[in-house]
Enzyme design. Structure first.
Site, PDB file in Angstrom:
ATOM      1  CB  CYS A   2      -0.098  -0.162   1.555  1.00 48.52           C
ATOM      2  SG  CYS A   2      -1.838  -1.166   1.195  1.00 48.52           S
ATOM      3  NE  ARG A  27       4.059   1.561  -1.318  1.00 51.69           N
ATOM      4  CZ  ARG A  27       4.978   1.070  -1.304  1.00 51.69           C
ATOM      5  NH1 ARG A  27       6.288   1.117  -1.999  1.00 51.69           N
ATOM      6  NH2 ARG A  27       4.743  -0.292  -0.478  1.00 51.69           N
ATOM      7  CD1 TRP A  74      -2.254  -4.514  -5.626  1.00 48.45           C
ATOM      8  CD2 TRP A  74      -2.257  -5.868  -3.690  1.00 48.45           C
ATOM      9  NE1 TRP A  74      -2.177  -5.633  -6.144  1.00 48.45           N
ATOM     10  CE2 TRP A  74      -2.089  -6.127  -5.034  1.00 48.45           C
ATOM     11  CE3 TRP A  74      -1.748  -6.408  -2.200  1.00 48.45           C
ATOM     12  CZ2 TRP A  74      -2.267  -8.135  -4.451  1.00 48.45           C
ATOM     13  CZ3 TRP A  74      -1.412  -7.361  -2.711  1.00 48.45           C
ATOM     14  CH2 TRP A  74      -1.671  -8.129  -4.088  1.00 48.45           C
ATOM     15  CG  ASN A 100       2.961  -0.508   3.124  1.00 44.92           C
ATOM     16  OD1 ASN A 100       2.079  -1.710   2.286  1.00 44.92           O
ATOM     17  ND2 ASN A 100       4.780  -0.010   2.967  1.00 44.92           N
ATOM     18  N   GLY A 101       1.933  -3.192   5.208  1.00 47.49           N
ATOM     19  CA  GLY A 101       2.529  -4.684   5.852  1.00 47.49           C
ATOM     20  C   GLY A 101       1.173  -5.551   6.392  1.00 47.49           C
ATOM     21  CD  GLU A 483      11.519  -8.959 -17.527  1.00 49.16           C
ATOM     22  OE1 GLU A 483      11.383  -7.533 -17.354  1.00 49.16           O
ATOM     23  OE2 GLU A 483      11.456  -9.372 -17.081  1.00 49.16           O
ATOM     24  CE  LYS A 487       8.842  -6.009 -18.108  1.00 48.64           C
ATOM     25  NZ  LYS A 487       8.110  -6.515 -16.624  1.00 48.64           N
ATOM     26  CD  GLU A 490       5.042  -7.146 -15.711  1.00 44.13           C
ATOM     27  OE1 GLU A 490       5.000  -7.216 -13.855  1.00 44.13           O
ATOM     28  OE2 GLU A 490       6.470  -6.839 -15.995  1.00 44.13           O
ATOM     29  CG  HIS A 506      13.044 -32.868 -24.626  1.00 49.78           C
ATOM     30  ND1 HIS A 506      13.814 -34.155 -24.453  1.00 49.78           N
ATOM     31  CD2 HIS A 506      13.874 -32.314 -25.837  1.00 49.78           C
ATOM     32  CE1 HIS A 506      14.128 -33.854 -25.133  1.00 49.78           C
ATOM     33  NE2 HIS A 506      14.997 -32.961 -25.426  1.00 49.78           N
ATOM     34  CE  LYS A 603       8.899  -0.309 -10.084  1.00 49.42           C
ATOM     35  NZ  LYS A 603       8.172  -0.405 -11.306  1.00 49.42           N
TER      36      LYS A 603
END
Length: 608
Positions: A2, A27, A74, A100-101, A483, A487, A490, A506, A603
């Site tokens: 958050c 955030r 969040w 936050n946490g 990567e 990208k 997400e 395989h 983020k």
């Protein structure tokens, strides 16, 4: 994960707090809220939705307080809703808290408080905090600070807290443990935030709290205390970032701006450690007895872990040391076999990634020598490590990392060279060639962006209609494929996967069917023929092909080819990833999505 903001001074708190929330919305954006001290007590306004929804509440324009706290959420405990939004008040409405946490033992604390006749309105873990503070203040005759300390001693987990009280209308208390929090120093004003960029338009001078250090803030005054409430002194750190670096500067989105900032970010990261015809300079990494180490670990999460995978090739080829790359959340729970012979490198853009910090602490406990790499001066991870160094990417606001990733690869590459020069494991001609290639990267990054954008925008119109996309490569190109896949998924929400090209037969080639898109990366001439054979295998099965390459291909009958400048295959990932960043960006834009704030993501992952 958050965002929290606080202000104490002579000005109206509300516009400063809302401005900070807008800059922290990357955030968290499930809900938002604000509390200020008014003449009649605490005013608490909150709402489900983004900060704009908070601004639209008429009552917010009536706030006249000059001390306040704010939060953008969040969700972890409790679904997104107005009642679960922060700030949270105690039952008496005397204390307001933003957090936050994660409070891991909140259920136990909630039962204790319920048994003591406290009533809860939300499903959050945070609501126990103001009620605990009230409990200690009301039943034990503690001071404001003592009550906060006693409550924090009961908390298990991670937290950054801002607390205000109608009983102490000129005072704010802040404290942190394993969650980020910075205090900005102004002229008779104090600013608090989760992240530095939110405050750059107000100040460049910051205090950085260590775990369980308390700041008691009054107008123009700050007193600091350790976990035992003994007074301590804190030094001010001045940040070099300017406020404009955290703005869009005419770009439609932060992500596009940050893609275009990569030449500068790479140039400044390189320029800090590398000069023409000179050895690499890392005075901050002057580690004694370097030859005593028998292995290297690189530990990180997400995009930073992908940078570590690229760097693995450099450390092994240049330093001749076995190098292992691990996901921080896995590393910390599998009892890794490390000790004093291990050099462990931990990478985090924000320097606040909870799993990476916990993994670093574990490595130190096992006797390993630890190095932290971060983009944020004074971040938690750099304060925990034995040694640290920084990328120079500047503030990265978009959730999907771009310039931080390429800067991490460049910095890790130079560290590998620095170690190799000290260990004398390869010839100077080899190292001089790679150093020369690194110094040319900024100009080549500019070329990649300018040359490929129009064609990528065209391809994005096609990709945006697809449900599955696959990425393949060999060696470092496979790491870039990972990567690139991340990208795309997400920020566009299209399912994508990355595979080592040699593994197709395989099992994974069973997923290839007519019309599906396969993106192949080829930058290593020694692996070109093998990769071309793999591409032909998917073409035979009806796949559309997109190739990112800097090689002279014998057959150019692919649907799209994105050409990048030639460079060493060891550092080519800095260039080959950029078309994939742009592809993900334009696919997301084509779908009408919020590029900078993809759903369910934040983020900085500051909780487990």
């Amino acid at each position: 994960m958050c965002g929290i903001v606080g202000y104490s001074g002579e000005k109206l708190a509300k516009p400063i707090l809302v401005n900070g929330l807008l800059k922290l919305e990357y955030r968290g954006y499930d809900s938002a809220g604000i509390s200020t001290i008014e003449s009649n007590g605490i005013s608490n306004i909150k709402v489900k939705g983004r900060v704009k929804a908070l601004e639209d509440i008429p009552e917010i324009n009536t706030l006249s307080g000059t001390i306040g706290i704010a939060h953008t959420r969040w969700a972890t405990h409790g679904k997104p809703s107005t009642v679960n939004s922060h700030p949270h008040l105690d039952n008496s409405k005397s204390f307001a808290v933003v957090h936050n946490g994660i409070i891991e033992n909140y259920a136990e604390l909630r039962k204790f408080l319920t048994d003591n006749e406290y009533v809860f309105a939300s499903q959050t873990d945070t609501e126990v905090v103001p009620n605990l503070i009230h409990y200690y203040y009301d039943t034990n005759n503690y001071s404001f600070l003592e009550a906060v300390q006693k409550a924090c001693n009961d908390l298990k987990g991670s937290f950054a807290l801002e607390i205000i009280s109608s009983l102490f209308p000129d005072t704010m208390i802040v404290v942190r443990k394993d969650s980020p929090l910075v205090i900005g120093k102004g002229n008779g004003e104090t600013y608090i935030s989760s992240d530095i960029p939110a405050l750059l338009s107000f100040t460049k001078d910051f205090y950085l709290l260590n775990d369980l250090e308390y700041a008691v803030i009054k107008k123009g005054e700050i007193e600091f205390y350790n976990k035992d409430l003994e007074p301590i002194k804190k030094d001010v750190k001045t940040m070099e970032w300017d406020a404009s670096s955290a703005e869009k500067d005419g770009y439609e989105d932060y992500m596009l701006k940050e893609i275009h900032e990569q030449p500068r970010a790479v140039r400044e990261t390189v320029g800090s450690h590398l000069r023409k015809n000179m050895p690499c300079e890392f005075d901050e990494l002057n580690i004694p007895h370097l030859r005593d180490y028998s292995q290297i670990y690189i530990v990180a999460c997400g995009t930073a872990m992908h940078a570590g995978l690229v760097a693995k090739n450099l450390f092994e080829k240049l330093c001749h040391l076995p190098t292992f790359v691990d996901i921080a959340s896995e590393f910390r729970y599998r009892d890794p076999i490390i000790g004093k012979e291990t050099l462990a490198i931990f990478v985090s853009q924000s320097g606040e990634t909870a799993d990476t910090i916990a993994a670093l602490k574990l490595a130190k406990a096992k006797g390993a020598t630890t190095i932290a790499i971060s983009n944020v001066i004074g971040s938690s991870i750099t304060r925990e490590a034995d040694y640290y160094t920084y990328t120079h990417a500047g503030p990265e606001i978009a959730v999907a990392s771009t310039k931080a990733y390429t800067s991490q690869i460049v910095l890790l590459s130079m560290i590998a060279i620095f170690f190799a020069e000290r260990l004398r494991t390869v010839g100077n001609d080899v190292l001089d060639n790679i150093k020369n290639e690194i110094m040319q990267l900024p100009e080549k990054v500019t070329t990649v962006i300018e040359k490929n954008k129009p064609q990528i925008e065209k391809l994005a119109k096609t990709i945006s209609k697809e449900k599955d996309v696959f990425f393949i490569g060999r060696g470092p190109d496979y790491n870039v494929a990972q990567e690139g896949s991340l990208k795309l998924k997400e920020i566009s929400y299209i399912h994508s996967e990355a595979y080592a090209a040699g593994e197709l037969k395989h099992g994974t080639i069973a997923l290839i069917e007519n019309g599906i898109t396969v993106v192949a990366i080829m930058t290593d001439e020694a692996l070109m023929e093998k990769t071309i054979s793999n591409i032909q295998e998917v073409i035979t099965r009806g796949a559309k092909t997109v190739v990112v390459t800097n090689l002279e291909l014998p057959n150019k009958k692919y649907d799209y080819i994105f050409e990048i400048p030639k460079t060493s295959s060891l550092i080519s990932p800095v260039l080959s990833v950029i078309p994939l960043q742009l592809l993900a960006y334009y696919v997301s834009k084509e779908k009408g999505l919020d590029v900078d704030k993809p759903r369910n993501l934040a983020k900085s992952v500051t909780v487990e």
